[in-house]
Design a protein around this motif. Structure first.
Motif, mmCIF file in Angstrom:
data_model
loop_
_atom_site.group_PDB
_atom_site.id
_atom_site.type_symbol
_atom_site.label_atom_id
_atom_site.label_comp_id
_atom_site.label_asym_id
_atom_site.label_seq_id
_atom_site.Cartn_x
_atom_site.Cartn_y
_atom_site.Cartn_z
ATOM 1 N N SER A 77 86.741 -69.193 -24.363
ATOM 2 C CA SER A 77 88.034 -69.145 -23.675
ATOM 3 C C SER A 77 88.737 -67.819 -23.914
ATOM 4 O O SER A 77 89.459 -67.320 -23.029
ATOM 5 C CB SER A 77 88.920 -70.313 -24.124
ATOM 6 O OG SER A 77 89.162 -70.271 -25.517
ATOM 7 N N SER A 78 88.523 -67.207 -25.087
ATOM 8 C CA SER A 78 89.162 -65.919 -25.359
ATOM 9 C C SER A 78 88.649 -64.837 -24.422
ATOM 10 O O SER A 78 89.379 -63.898 -24.083
ATOM 11 C CB SER A 78 88.930 -65.508 -26.817
ATOM 12 O OG SER A 78 87.567 -65.184 -27.051
ATOM 13 N N ALA A 79 87.384 -64.955 -23.991
ATOM 14 C CA ALA A 79 86.838 -63.981 -23.043
ATOM 15 C C ALA A 79 87.622 -64.000 -21.736
ATOM 16 O O ALA A 79 87.923 -62.947 -21.157
ATOM 17 C CB ALA A 79 85.361 -64.277 -22.781
ATOM 18 N N PHE A 80 87.982 -65.188 -21.289
ATOM 19 C CA PHE A 80 88.698 -65.310 -20.017
ATOM 20 C C PHE A 80 90.167 -64.935 -20.156
ATOM 21 O O PHE A 80 90.753 -64.341 -19.239
ATOM 22 C CB PHE A 80 88.534 -66.728 -19.473
ATOM 23 C CG PHE A 80 87.138 -67.003 -19.003
ATOM 24 C CD1 PHE A 80 86.769 -66.744 -17.691
ATOM 25 C CD2 PHE A 80 86.175 -67.488 -19.870
ATOM 26 C CE1 PHE A 80 85.481 -66.959 -17.256
ATOM 27 C CE2 PHE A 80 84.876 -67.706 -19.447
ATOM 28 C CZ PHE A 80 84.529 -67.445 -18.131
ATOM 29 N N LEU A 81 90.764 -65.267 -21.292
ATOM 30 C CA LEU A 81 92.142 -64.832 -21.517
ATOM 31 C C LEU A 81 92.209 -63.310 -21.611
ATOM 32 O O LEU A 81 93.161 -62.686 -21.114
ATOM 33 C CB LEU A 81 92.694 -65.466 -22.796
ATOM 34 C CG LEU A 81 92.990 -66.963 -22.724
ATOM 35 C CD1 LEU A 81 93.420 -67.487 -24.087
ATOM 36 C CD2 LEU A 81 94.064 -67.258 -21.673
ATOM 37 N N LEU A 82 91.195 -62.708 -22.226
ATOM 38 C CA LEU A 82 91.143 -61.258 -22.321
ATOM 39 C C LEU A 82 90.979 -60.630 -20.939
ATOM 40 O O LEU A 82 91.571 -59.586 -20.645
ATOM 41 C CB LEU A 82 89.989 -60.840 -23.236
ATOM 42 C CG LEU A 82 89.977 -59.394 -23.746
ATOM 43 C CD1 LEU A 82 91.285 -59.053 -24.453
ATOM 44 C CD2 LEU A 82 88.796 -59.187 -24.691
ATOM 45 N N PHE A 83 90.189 -61.279 -20.088
ATOM 46 C CA PHE A 83 90.061 -60.803 -18.704
ATOM 47 C C PHE A 83 91.417 -60.850 -18.001
ATOM 48 O O PHE A 83 91.801 -59.894 -17.315
ATOM 49 C CB PHE A 83 89.056 -61.654 -17.928
ATOM 50 C CG PHE A 83 88.996 -61.327 -16.453
ATOM 51 C CD1 PHE A 83 88.079 -60.399 -15.971
ATOM 52 C CD2 PHE A 83 89.852 -61.938 -15.544
ATOM 53 C CE1 PHE A 83 88.029 -60.081 -14.615
ATOM 54 C CE2 PHE A 83 89.810 -61.627 -14.191
ATOM 55 C CZ PHE A 83 88.891 -60.703 -13.728
#
Length: 414
Positions: A393-399
């Motif tokens: 989920s952090s990957a998508f929040l970072l995006f």
């Protein structure tokens, strides 16, 4: 893909709009200007999809560990599966297809108020599935989005006479029907996982087909630019066999998921997909992460199909591992790869991964690997599940953070 002939005025306007990055209407009673976020389908849908994935997974983990449930029609695991498929993935598909269609048909993209209305339908569906307890009302609201999206896709294909891409429109329609099947299953009218299998089967075919076009093509272009002579193999018999077996295996999984023959078909398709990938010179792209991640995403697809086949034949392989190799691995990685690349290219920016974008790829890969490993972790299952979910989920929040300015801002002009 070739672009069919269209009205000269439309062609001229499309070229001008692409050059300027502004799909504004003329002065004859139309909208004089459109905010950048509503100029192209990828802008709102990629941003909302990433933000939703970044929030929905922590929400699901909280529900799982506390034993609580949202007041909507789906409970627990069913809500998680439905929203990641028809919420997150539905938004990514909408963003991709609405951006690709103008290139296929030579017509203007869906933008402005119509695009805003489609986004509103998607948002309404997410709220209905989370908070509206009446299942028929929630279904009606949620299904409005895929129905309107499918209509828009078919209308553009027909208006542009671009029948070559009608199979993609068929896939979009089937994906919408899968959503309807999932709502019907929630009402005990169909088998519980039929809608999920149909959606995942359609997505598998889409990744195999579209990924099989863009991965070797982008790789070839980059290698030529770098002066390399060893290039990806051209489309041939192996590619045709891989796509054929993938389609047949996907259909068998929908119809007879427990048959040993389906497992054999999945194994065969996975092997062929892996062999296909090996011919695309992926190892030569490691210095360019935004290209390497496309190979990684296709590799996840091959691994997921292989694992799915093994899970049907061997009791020691849990199917949840195979399903998450497909969802968290193949779908998560490939959608992020396309979102990061397309968002840069379609806004006039250089298609290169900076440190933040590279961190996005590392996080989604590590998160997917942990999620696939969780069923094998025994007493550590909860810890591995939580760590995997947090990284993914952090990957998508970072995006969402990294690309907010890009998606909401104007196109860069040289």
């Amino acid at each position: 893909m070739s672009t069919p002939a269209s009205a000269p005025a439309d062609r001229s306007l499309l070229r001008l709009a692409r050059k300027a990055g502004d799909f504004s209407r003329d002065g004859r009673g139309r909208i004089p200007s459109i905010p950048p976020i509503l100029q192209y389908g990828f802008r709102p849908f990629f941003f909302l999809a990433a933000l939703y994935a970044g929030v929905a997974i922590p929400t699901w983990l909280w529900l799982y560990f506390t034993g609580r449930a949202l007041p909507g029609p789906f409970h627990g695991l069913h809500w998680h599966a439905h929203e990641m498929l028809f919420g997150y993935l539905g938004a990514v598909i909408a963003g991709f297809i609405l951006t690709a269609i103008p290139n296929w048909t030579g017509r203007l993209p869906l933008s402005g108020r119509p695009l805003a209305m489609l986004v509103a339908l998607w948002l309404a569906g997410r709220l209905a599935c989370a908070f509206l307890s009446e299942p028929f009302a929630a279904a009606a609201i949620d299904l409005a989005f895929p129905a309107v999206l499918a209509f828009a896709v078919w209308r553009e294909v027909a208006a542009g006479r671009n029948w070559k891409n009608a199979p993609v429109a068929v896939m979009i329609t089937l994906f919408g029907l899968a959503n309807a099947a999932d709502h019907a299953a929630n009402l005990d009218l169909l088998l519980h996982d039929l809608g999920h299998r149909l959606a995942l089967a359609v997505t598998t075919v889409l990744i195999a087909l579209i990924g099989g076009r863009i991965v070797p093509s982008f790789t070839r272009n980059w290698l030529v630019k770098e002066g390399r002579t060893e290039l990806p193999a051209k489309f041939g018999l192996l590619d045709k066999a891989a796509l054929a077996f993938t389609g047949i295996a996907a259909a068998a999984w929908i119809a007879i998921p427990d048959a040993p023959a389906t497992g054999v078909l999945q194994l065969s398709a996975g092997i062929l997909l892996a062999l296909r990938l090996m011919r695309w010179r992926g190892l030569q792209t490691v210095s360019e992460p935004i290209l390497t991640v496309l190979h990684l995403g296709y590799g996840w697809l091959a691994a997921a199909v292989l694992l799915l086949g093994l899970s049907m034949l061997l009791s020691s392989i849990p199917q949840s591992a195979a399903l998450h190799a497909l969802t968290a691995g193949a779908i998560g990685t490939m959608t992020l790869a396309v979102m990061t690349r397309a968002s840069l290219g379609h806004t006039g920016r250089e298609i290169v991964a900076d440190r933040t974008i590279t961190c996005i790829y590392v996080a989604v890969t590590a998160g997917a690997a942990l999620r696939v490993a969780a069923p094998f972790a025994d007493s550590w299952y909860g810890h591995v599940l939580a760590c995997g979910g947090a990284l993914w989920s952090s990957a998508f929040l970072l995006f969402a953070v990294r690309y907010a300015g890009i998606l909401f801002g104007a196109r860069v002009t040289s």
